[in-house]
Motif scaffolding. Structure first.
Motif, mmCIF file in Angstrom:
data_model
loop_
_atom_site.group_PDB
_atom_site.id
_atom_site.type_symbol
_atom_site.label_atom_id
_atom_site.label_comp_id
_atom_site.label_asym_id
_atom_site.label_seq_id
_atom_site.Cartn_x
_atom_site.Cartn_y
_atom_site.Cartn_z
ATOM 1 N N ALA A 95 -17.314 2.444 -38.563
ATOM 2 C CA ALA A 95 -16.922 3.458 -38.489
ATOM 3 C C ALA A 95 -17.923 4.607 -39.467
ATOM 4 N N GLY A 96 -18.217 4.207 -40.273
ATOM 5 C CA GLY A 96 -18.657 4.649 -41.542
ATOM 6 C C GLY A 96 -18.113 6.383 -42.333
ATOM 7 N N GLY A 97 -16.905 6.394 -41.914
ATOM 8 C CA GLY A 97 -16.235 7.619 -42.292
ATOM 9 C C GLY A 97 -16.892 8.563 -41.526
ATOM 10 N N ARG A 98 -16.922 8.023 -40.189
ATOM 11 C CA ARG A 98 -17.565 8.939 -38.541
ATOM 12 C C ARG A 98 -16.028 10.004 -37.920
ATOM 13 N N ASP A 99 -16.175 10.288 -37.708
ATOM 14 C CA ASP A 99 -14.779 10.507 -36.206
ATOM 15 C C ASP A 99 -15.580 9.709 -35.079
ATOM 16 N N GLY A 100 -14.709 9.799 -34.532
ATOM 17 C CA GLY A 100 -14.756 9.131 -32.931
ATOM 18 C C GLY A 100 -13.941 8.568 -32.081
ATOM 19 N N LEU A 101 -13.719 7.329 -32.102
ATOM 20 C CA LEU A 101 -13.059 7.046 -30.757
ATOM 21 C C LEU A 101 -12.439 5.699 -30.446
ATOM 22 N N LEU A 102 -11.628 4.693 -30.984
ATOM 23 C CA LEU A 102 -11.492 2.763 -31.142
ATOM 24 C C LEU A 102 -10.574 2.875 -29.525
ATOM 25 N N ASN A 103 -11.063 2.403 -28.755
ATOM 26 C CA ASN A 103 -10.678 1.321 -27.245
ATOM 27 C C ASN A 103 -10.763 0.473 -28.163
ATOM 28 N N VAL A 104 -9.637 -0.362 -27.770
ATOM 29 C CA VAL A 104 -8.056 -1.484 -27.789
ATOM 30 C C VAL A 104 -8.810 -2.509 -26.094
ATOM 31 N N PHE A 105 -8.332 -3.097 -26.055
ATOM 32 C CA PHE A 105 -9.035 -3.565 -24.641
ATOM 33 C C PHE A 105 -8.459 -5.146 -24.671
ATOM 34 N N VAL A 106 -7.773 -5.480 -23.122
ATOM 35 C CA VAL A 106 -7.062 -7.187 -23.228
ATOM 36 C C VAL A 106 -7.849 -6.825 -21.930
ATOM 37 N N PRO A 107 -9.049 -8.531 -21.655
ATOM 38 C CA PRO A 107 -9.156 -8.644 -20.676
ATOM 39 C C PRO A 107 -8.193 -9.550 -19.708
ATOM 40 N N HIS A 108 -7.419 -9.381 -19.720
ATOM 41 C CA HIS A 108 -6.208 -10.474 -19.282
ATOM 42 C C HIS A 108 -5.968 -9.481 -17.885
ATOM 43 N N ALA A 109 -5.175 -10.529 -17.060
ATOM 44 C CA ALA A 109 -4.385 -10.009 -15.929
ATOM 45 C C ALA A 109 -2.912 -9.621 -16.123
ATOM 46 N N THR A 110 -2.645 -10.170 -17.714
ATOM 47 C CA THR A 110 -1.141 -10.416 -17.569
ATOM 48 C C THR A 110 -0.440 -10.061 -19.097
ATOM 49 N N ALA A 111 -1.573 -9.659 -19.621
ATOM 50 C CA ALA A 111 -1.623 -8.586 -21.159
ATOM 51 C C ALA A 111 -1.783 -7.275 -21.435
ATOM 52 N N GLY A 112 -1.545 -6.271 -21.685
ATOM 53 C CA GLY A 112 -1.145 -5.070 -22.187
ATOM 54 C C GLY A 112 -1.259 -4.651 -23.509
ATOM 55 N N ILE A 113 -1.416 -2.974 -23.705
ATOM 56 C CA ILE A 113 -1.617 -2.734 -25.519
ATOM 57 C C ILE A 113 -0.705 -1.989 -25.287
ATOM 58 N N ALA A 114 0.379 -1.525 -26.260
ATOM 59 C CA ALA A 114 1.292 -0.546 -26.394
ATOM 60 C C ALA A 114 1.004 -0.304 -27.735
ATOM 61 N N LEU A 115 1.433 0.882 -27.884
ATOM 62 C CA LEU A 115 1.665 1.950 -29.744
ATOM 63 C C LEU A 115 3.176 1.837 -29.682
ATOM 64 N N ILE A 116 3.839 1.245 -30.361
ATOM 65 C CA ILE A 116 4.927 0.668 -30.766
ATOM 66 C C ILE A 116 5.178 0.651 -31.631
ATOM 67 N N GLU A 117 6.798 1.321 -32.147
ATOM 68 C CA GLU A 117 6.952 0.864 -34.044
ATOM 69 C C GLU A 117 7.196 -1.384 -33.369
ATOM 70 N N THR A 118 6.726 -1.835 -34.992
ATOM 71 C CA THR A 118 6.967 -3.033 -35.266
ATOM 72 C C THR A 118 8.206 -2.684 -36.036
ATOM 73 N N GLY A 119 8.931 -4.254 -36.338
ATOM 74 C CA GLY A 119 9.247 -4.696 -37.771
ATOM 75 C C GLY A 119 10.967 -4.211 -36.951
ATOM 76 N N ALA A 120 10.995 -3.278 -36.846
ATOM 77 C CA ALA A 120 12.828 -2.823 -36.559
ATOM 78 C C ALA A 120 13.574 -2.608 -35.308
ATOM 79 N N GLY A 121 12.985 -3.873 -34.501
ATOM 80 C CA GLY A 121 13.397 -4.392 -33.316
ATOM 81 C C GLY A 121 12.847 -3.534 -32.442
ATOM 82 N N SER A 122 12.278 -3.025 -32.076
ATOM 83 C CA SER A 122 11.281 -1.975 -31.098
ATOM 84 C C SER A 122 10.675 -2.773 -30.469
ATOM 85 N N ASP A 123 10.022 -3.978 -31.248
ATOM 86 C CA ASP A 123 8.578 -4.939 -29.804
ATOM 87 C C ASP A 123 10.229 -5.760 -29.533
ATOM 88 N N ALA A 124 10.805 -6.337 -30.092
ATOM 89 C CA ALA A 124 11.912 -6.891 -29.185
ATOM 90 C C ALA A 124 13.105 -6.150 -28.009
#
Length: 140
Positions: A35-64
């Protein structure tokens, strides 16, 4: 410094159990390199038909809790018409309708802008596929 668009593929071994894998550190390391200090967008993509990307708290039980909620909504039983793979695997193909295979996140000053408790996570309920690819792409 890389150009305005840079991409990289991560290989994640999710194993033979349902998992929520935290990708936040890998995302931050990628942005530090490109990124070199720039503003922009990060895209996170999983190219699989059986998985997803989530924004979630981890480590406190939310993942389970997320995996438990998916089990409640999408039981791994014989109700699914998609029937190859392990028993109940058809539900894995429905998971991306609930946990999308992508997330686009703001990058400000080269840093990923997440909420205090947010982590970027791969959600993988497919026990038949232990290796996943995740594509990180920065546009800035």
């Amino acid at each position: 410094m890389p150009g305005p668009f840079t991409t990289r593929t991560l290989t994640i071994s999710s194993g033979s159990t349902e998992t929520v894998t935290d990708l936040t550190r890998a995302c931050k390391e990628f942005l530090t390199e490109v990124a070199g200090g720039r503003d922009g967008l990060l895209n996170v993509f999983v190219p699989h038909a059986t998985a997803g990307i989530a924004l979630i708290e981890t480590g406190a039980g939310s993942d389970a809790d997320l995996l438990a909620a998916l089990h409640t909504l999408l039981p791994a039983d014989d109700r699914w018409q998609h029937r190859h793979g392990s028993p109940g695997h058809g539900r894995d193909h429905v998971v991306p309708a609930f946990v999308p295979p992508h997330a686009t996140l703001p990058v400000i000053g080269g840093r990923l802008e997440l909420g205090t408790w947010q982590s970027v996570c791969l959600v993988d309920t497919n026990k038949d596929n232990a290796n996943r690819q995740v594509r990180l792409s920065f546009l800035g």
